[in-house]
Design a protein around this motif. Structure first.
Motif, PDB file in Angstrom:
ATOM      1  N   MET A   1       0.851  -1.197   0.000  1.00 24.79           N
ATOM      2  CA  MET A   1       0.000   0.000   0.000  1.00 24.79           C
ATOM      3  C   MET A   1       0.883   1.241   0.000  1.00 24.79           C
ATOM      4  O   MET A   1       2.085   1.160   0.185  1.00 24.79           O
ATOM      5  CB  MET A   1      -0.916   0.011   1.228  1.00 24.79           C
ATOM      6  N   LYS A   2       0.281   2.345  -0.203  1.00 23.48           N
ATOM      7  CA  LYS A   2       1.066   3.575  -0.257  1.00 23.48           C
ATOM      8  C   LYS A   2       1.400   4.104   1.131  1.00 23.48           C
ATOM      9  O   LYS A   2       0.651   3.889   2.072  1.00 23.48           O
ATOM     10  CB  LYS A   2       0.285   4.646  -1.024  1.00 23.48           C
ATOM     11  N   SER A   3       2.507   4.806   1.218  1.00 23.55           N
ATOM     12  CA  SER A   3       2.879   5.422   2.487  1.00 23.55           C
ATOM     13  C   SER A   3       1.936   6.579   2.795  1.00 23.55           C
ATOM     14  O   SER A   3       1.409   7.231   1.890  1.00 23.55           O
ATOM     15  CB  SER A   3       4.314   5.921   2.395  1.00 23.55           C
ATOM     16  N   TYR A   4       1.743   6.826   4.059  1.00 22.17           N
ATOM     17  CA  TYR A   4       0.923   7.974   4.450  1.00 22.17           C
ATOM     18  C   TYR A   4       1.687   9.287   4.281  1.00 22.17           C
ATOM     19  O   TYR A   4       1.092  10.352   4.292  1.00 22.17           O
ATOM     20  CB  TYR A   4       0.475   7.831   5.906  1.00 22.17           C
ATOM     21  N   LYS A   5       2.985   9.176   4.214  1.00 21.30           N
ATOM     22  CA  LYS A   5       3.823  10.379   4.080  1.00 21.30           C
ATOM     23  C   LYS A   5       3.559  11.402   5.168  1.00 21.30           C
ATOM     24  O   LYS A   5       3.320  12.575   4.903  1.00 21.30           O
ATOM     25  CB  LYS A   5       3.643  11.006   2.689  1.00 21.30           C
ATOM     26  N   LYS A  12       4.248   6.018  10.481  1.00 19.28           N
ATOM     27  CA  LYS A  12       5.377   5.228   9.992  1.00 19.28           C
ATOM     28  C   LYS A  12       5.186   3.753  10.319  1.00 19.28           C
ATOM     29  O   LYS A  12       5.506   2.873   9.518  1.00 19.28           O
ATOM     30  CB  LYS A  12       6.680   5.733  10.608  1.00 19.28           C
ATOM     31  N   LEU A  14       2.343   2.240  10.643  1.00 11.42           N
ATOM     32  CA  LEU A  14       1.296   1.711   9.769  1.00 11.42           C
ATOM     33  C   LEU A  14       1.783   1.576   8.328  1.00 11.42           C
ATOM     34  O   LEU A  14       1.266   0.747   7.583  1.00 11.42           O
ATOM     35  CB  LEU A  14       0.052   2.606   9.843  1.00 11.42           C
ATOM     36  N   LEU A  16       4.439   0.266   7.590  1.00 14.17           N
ATOM     37  CA  LEU A  16       5.052  -1.065   7.530  1.00 14.17           C
ATOM     38  C   LEU A  16       4.091  -2.191   7.870  1.00 14.17           C
ATOM     39  O   LEU A  16       4.132  -3.245   7.250  1.00 14.17           O
ATOM     40  CB  LEU A  16       6.251  -1.134   8.493  1.00 14.17           C
ATOM     41  N   GLY A  18       0.562  -1.760   8.528  1.00 13.64           N
ATOM     42  CA  GLY A  18      -0.847  -1.390   8.450  1.00 13.64           C
ATOM     43  C   GLY A  18      -1.591  -2.047   7.305  1.00 13.64           C
ATOM     44  O   GLY A  18      -2.813  -1.990   7.258  1.00 13.64           O
ATOM     45  N   ASP A  19      -0.861  -2.689   6.411  1.00 15.58           N
ATOM     46  CA  ASP A  19      -1.539  -3.332   5.297  1.00 15.58           C
ATOM     47  C   ASP A  19      -2.374  -4.506   5.771  1.00 15.58           C
ATOM     48  O   ASP A  19      -2.092  -5.099   6.814  1.00 15.58           O
ATOM     49  CB  ASP A  19      -0.511  -3.847   4.287  1.00 15.58           C
TER      50      ASP A  19
ATOM     51  N   ARG B  20      -7.501   1.229   6.212  1.00 10.42           N
ATOM     52  CA  ARG B  20      -6.614   2.347   5.958  1.00 10.42           C
ATOM     53  C   ARG B  20      -7.203   3.623   6.566  1.00 10.42           C
ATOM     54  O   ARG B  20      -8.396   3.848   6.514  1.00 10.42           O
ATOM     55  CB  ARG B  20      -6.420   2.506   4.448  1.00 10.42           C
ATOM     56  N   LEU B 102      11.596   4.880  13.099  1.00  7.81           N
ATOM     57  CA  LEU B 102      11.563   5.066  11.644  1.00  7.81           C
ATOM     58  C   LEU B 102      11.522   6.533  11.266  1.00  7.81           C
ATOM     59  O   LEU B 102      11.700   6.889  10.102  1.00  7.81           O
ATOM     60  CB  LEU B 102      10.335   4.361  11.065  1.00  7.81           C
ATOM     61  N   ASP B 110       7.551  14.278   3.515  1.00  6.97           N
ATOM     62  CA  ASP B 110       6.579  13.931   4.553  1.00  6.97           C
ATOM     63  C   ASP B 110       5.933  15.174   5.137  1.00  6.97           C
ATOM     64  O   ASP B 110       6.607  16.169   5.408  1.00  6.97           O
ATOM     65  CB  ASP B 110       7.267  13.144   5.675  1.00  6.97           C
TER      66      ASP B 110
END
Lengths: 221, 221
Positions: A1-5, A12, A14, A16, A18-19, B20, B102, B110
């Motif tokens: 899934m995409k990073s929340y950025k 951070k 999630l 890793l 959170g998927d 999500r 992290l 970010d």
DNA sequence: CCGGATCCGGGTTGATACTG
DNA sequence: CAGTATCAACCCGGATCCGG
């Protein structure tokens, strides 16, 4: 899934874990270090093999798990948690404890695997006579048996067979959990279908009931 | 998302809060009870409005949050955590702590919002002279200020303006966090751009450095 | 502005079949 | 046993629109 950025520890984490399926994969590895691909698949009813494969690669890349090629006689690769992965246990336990009240609304179609009681046992099981000699109790429902070993105040719950169990408890995993966590009295569990062979007092050490000596010494009267 | 259909506390928890964005929504509500839709949207850079709307409905249906229509002068609806939702805080904190290492690999792209430091502050901030008189310190970066109030050994961290702060700390949220958690010495923070007005000792009460009296009394020498 | 609802393109998931 | 391949269905993110 995409990073929340987002520059935030939770985000951070999630990124890793959170998927979908990821924390359940971690659960399986917490219960039983050294899983084969098929063990994981069996412990995660409903997961697609391609998804499991993809998740394992991501988790390895992010340093949560480690894959280890085993020589014969195992002749396969086993998946382990790294130290970093094992550090997730408190968070996983807390989330699981938060979800525990929802188990009462569990549907009949829900899958039940006996080894899932290992995490709640590790968290809530207590040795009520910690000064008594070491003892092991084996729990048997479907699948691999579970061993509780108590010695010198420490308590371990593992997934395999005991060398020399003082007692063997057979029954559905739900009933066994309810008994050992003190939600069912021993007699009630027995009439509910739980069979105990061996030393009943070894079971009472963890699940004291009104008739047990541990109940008296473990309770502040 | 679909239920995992597993009779397991962790799986049940993830059925409710594993989707999500969900735990990040909970984070926002832990930081600031009583959020408007727009506050949540602003606190969650990147979320689509339809997704936020859908998640809020699901969370309300599952009893984690509650929406409350406010009369004028607010004249809008505020979202609150229920008690059940607030019970997620320990798990959220633990996950966030697991993810904290992290943050050092955080990318420049970010997003950074100042109020995200409230959770780590709540978890790690210590009052090193708990017997001293009550005091409030206000933190200012972008967005709403943060207030730390210490009284009789209790410590609270909130999102709003202090009535009568003994000191005001201005700077980037990252620097302020680093200072208050003891990773930066006071002088180093100041030369790094952190501005402190008012009573420096009020800040030292939380971030004792080598020159501070609290450092001597709070350390076992 | 606030609090969404709607629509759409692209990515992810889930189920199954297949392979070394 | 340990995956890879394929494909339909679903979900997510972004943009747009709209009633207070």
């Amino acid at each position: 899934m995409k990073s929340y950025k987002q520059r935030c520890g939770l985000a951070k984490a999630l990124d890793l874990v959170g998927d979908r399926w990821v924390l359940l994969i971690v659960r399986e590895l917490l219960i039983r270090q050294g899983c084969r691909f098929t063990d994981l698949k069996n412990g995660l009813p409903g997961i697609a093999t391609n998804l499991l494969s993809a998740r394992l690669k991501e988790l390895e890349a992010s340093g949560v798990i480690r894959r280890q090629e085993e020589p014969p006689p195992i002749a396969t690769t086993l998946f382990h948690l790294t130290d970093r992965g094992r550090a997730l246990e408190p968070a996983v336990q807390l989330l699981g404890a938060w979800g525990a009240p929802l188990l009462s609304k569990s549907r009949k179609e829900d899958a039940v695997l006996a080894h899932w009681i290992v995490l709640p046992l590790r968290q809530h099981l207590r040795d009520h006579t910690p000064n008594a000699p070491p003892v092991a109790v084996e729990l048997r429902s479907e699948g691999q048996p579970i061993v509780i070993s108590a010695a010198a105040g420490t308590l371990e719950v593992h997934l395999n067979s005991a060398q020399n169990p003082r007692a063997i408890v057979k029954g559905s995993s739900i009933q066994i959990l309810s008994l050992l966590l003190g939600k069912t009295e021993l007699k009630a569990a027995q009439s509910g279908g739980v069979q105990i062979t061996g030393d009943l007092n070894a079971v009472r050490r963890f699940a004291p009931d009104s008739a047990s000596p541990a109940a008296r010494s473990g309770r502040e009267t």
